[in-house]
Design a protein around this motif. Structure first.
Motif, short mmCIF file in Angstrom:
data_model
loop_
_atom_site.label_atom_id
_atom_site.label_comp_id
_atom_site.label_asym_id
_atom_site.label_seq_id
_atom_site.Cartn_x
_atom_site.Cartn_y
_atom_site.Cartn_z
N MET A 192 0.84 -1.19 0.00
CA MET A 192 0.00 0.00 0.00
C MET A 192 0.88 1.25 0.00
O MET A 192 2.08 1.18 0.22
CB MET A 192 -0.90 0.00 1.23
CG MET A 192 -1.77 -1.24 1.38
SD MET A 192 -3.15 -1.32 0.23
CE MET A 192 -4.33 -0.33 1.12
N GLY A 193 0.23 2.37 -0.24
CA GLY A 193 0.94 3.65 -0.24
C GLY A 193 1.02 4.27 -1.61
O GLY A 193 1.34 5.45 -1.76
N GLY A 194 0.74 3.48 -2.67
CA GLY A 194 0.82 3.99 -4.03
C GLY A 194 -0.23 5.05 -4.31
O GLY A 194 0.03 6.02 -5.03
N LEU A 195 -1.41 4.87 -3.75
CA LEU A 195 -2.49 5.85 -3.97
C LEU A 195 -2.09 7.21 -3.45
O LEU A 195 -2.31 8.24 -4.12
CB LEU A 195 -3.77 5.36 -3.28
CG LEU A 195 -4.96 6.32 -3.31
CD1 LEU A 195 -5.37 6.64 -4.74
CD2 LEU A 195 -6.13 5.74 -2.53
N GLU A 196 -1.49 7.25 -2.27
CA GLU A 196 -1.06 8.52 -1.70
C GLU A 196 0.00 9.19 -2.58
O GLU A 196 -0.05 10.40 -2.81
CB GLU A 196 -0.50 8.30 -0.28
CG GLU A 196 -1.53 7.87 0.75
CD GLU A 196 -1.81 6.38 0.79
OE1 GLU A 196 -2.39 5.91 1.78
OE2 GLU A 196 -1.46 5.66 -0.17
N THR A 197 0.93 8.40 -3.09
CA THR A 197 1.97 8.94 -3.98
C THR A 197 1.36 9.50 -5.25
O THR A 197 1.70 10.60 -5.70
CB THR A 197 2.98 7.84 -4.34
OG1 THR A 197 3.63 7.38 -3.16
CG2 THR A 197 4.04 8.35 -5.31
N ALA A 198 0.42 8.75 -5.84
CA ALA A 198 -0.18 9.16 -7.11
C ALA A 198 -1.02 10.41 -6.96
O ALA A 198 -0.94 11.34 -7.80
CB ALA A 198 -1.00 8.02 -7.68
N THR A 199 -1.86 10.47 -5.93
CA THR A 199 -2.72 11.63 -5.78
C THR A 199 -1.93 12.89 -5.44
O THR A 199 -2.31 13.99 -5.84
CB THR A 199 -3.79 11.39 -4.70
OG1 THR A 199 -3.17 10.95 -3.49
CG2 THR A 199 -4.78 10.34 -5.16
N GLU A 200 -0.82 12.73 -4.76
CA GLU A 200 0.03 13.88 -4.44
C GLU A 200 0.61 14.49 -5.72
O GLU A 200 0.72 15.72 -5.85
CB GLU A 200 1.15 13.47 -3.49
CG GLU A 200 2.02 14.63 -3.03
CD GLU A 200 3.08 14.21 -2.02
OE1 GLU A 200 4.11 14.88 -1.96
OE2 GLU A 200 2.86 13.21 -1.32
#
Length: 318
Positions: free
Chosen positions: A100-108
């Motif tokens: 997990m954590g990819g969504l946070e990177t992408a939306t940033e």
């Protein structure tokens, strides 16, 4: 139909490319190292499919195109930064990774309103070096891909994702078309209205199998041994506490049973973390058990077993 643009030269990305080639779906591959990009794929029936030559650099994408990122979570930031200038038409971006954590990177980097899909796959694939020195991808296990639009909690994105693919087609046809293209390339692709629940479910499996196989240098099937029972239960209990604190609905016993089921079903396999350690590569421990620790810390939940696993896996690199 738009074209699939597959970043990286990993096993799953190469499998998608080979299946797209086999099924007549337009695609291109963009590996970091063209020498490590597989030249062909070998299917379970022994048949082979040749892959197109890889591309050297990113190209401007149309809105109908699909950018697939089957990368490690820690590779996402640099990959997205490289592609950002070529995404002005806002093609659909698909994140396909363990942990997990990819969504946070992408939306940033992309913004909260960017057309984004999250996916997880159970297809099995392995990169193999032939006696000639050429690299190919071997299809090791038939699976399925689950995909969905994430629930993003932001002022401009407070509505939940559509429950069904039909609803998605009505409300967000661009995303539905991207899912259709992926299904045409490597079926089956199954839409999930709550993709985050599916990703947390996979996280629970990875949180047990990956670190234990890496630390003990074993195949997945040995995770079911009695010697790991205490650790398995502790990881699953901590995972359940953390996941439920974020509004998910997990039962520790069911989580544990699912872990055992996956370990047995993939018994002859070596986990990705085992392979990373074996080949001296950076592991995804921060995106798996480390993610559980980070999310637990935000809620004030003690997770000593996961914390210890993070420390022990990181110590393997010393």
């Amino acid at each position: 139909m738009g074209k699939l643009h597959i970043v990286g030269g990993g096993a799953i990305g190469s499998l998608i490319a080979a299946s797209a080639q086999k099924n007549g779906v337009p695609y291109d591959c963009y590996p970091r190292d063209r020498k490590s990009m597989p030249s062909w794929a070998q299917w379970q029936d022994g048949q082979t499919t040749m892959l197109k030559p890889a591309k050297f650099a990113p190209v401007a994408l149309a809105e109908t195109d699909v950018l697939i990122l089957p990368l490690k979570v820690y590779q996402l930031n640099s990959a997205l930064l490289q592609w950002l200038p070529y995404l002005t038409q806002q093609p659909t971006v698909v994140l396909l990774h363990n942990g997990m954590g990819g969504l946070e990177t992408a939306t940033e980097l992309l913004g909260y309103d960017y057309p984004l899909l999250l996916a997880t796959t159970s297809h099995g694939a392995l990169k193999v070096k032939a006696s000639t020195g050429d690299v190919y991808v071997q299809y090791t296990g038939v699976g399925a891909t689950q995909i969905g639009a994430p629930q993003i909690y932001a002022p401009s994105c407070d509505s939940p994702p559509p429950d069904t693919l039909s609803d998605l087609s009505q409300k967000k046809p661009q995303l539905a078309n991207a899912i259709a293209a992926l299904h045409d390339a490597l079926p089956p692709v199954q839409y999930q209205g709550n993709i985050l629940k599916a990703l947390w479910t996979k996280l629970s499996v990875n949180a047990v199998i990956n670190p234990l196989t890496a630390l003990h240098n074993i195949q997945n099937k040995y995770i079911a041994d009695a010697q790991f029972e205490q650790s398995r239960n502790a990881i699953c209990d901590e995972f359940t506490q953390v996941a439920n604190a974020y509004g998910l609905d997990f039962d520790a016993k069911s989580v544990h049973e699912n872990v055992l089921s996956v370990a047995k079903a993939t018994g002859e396999n070596f986990s990705s973390m085992h392979q990373d350690v074996a080949h001296g590569r950076q592991t995804e421990i921060d995106a798996i058990n480390g993610y559980i620790v980070d999310m637990a810390t935000k809620k004030g939940i003690p997770v000593p077993e996961n914390t210890l696993l993070v420390e022990r896996v990181k110590a393997l690199k010393l």
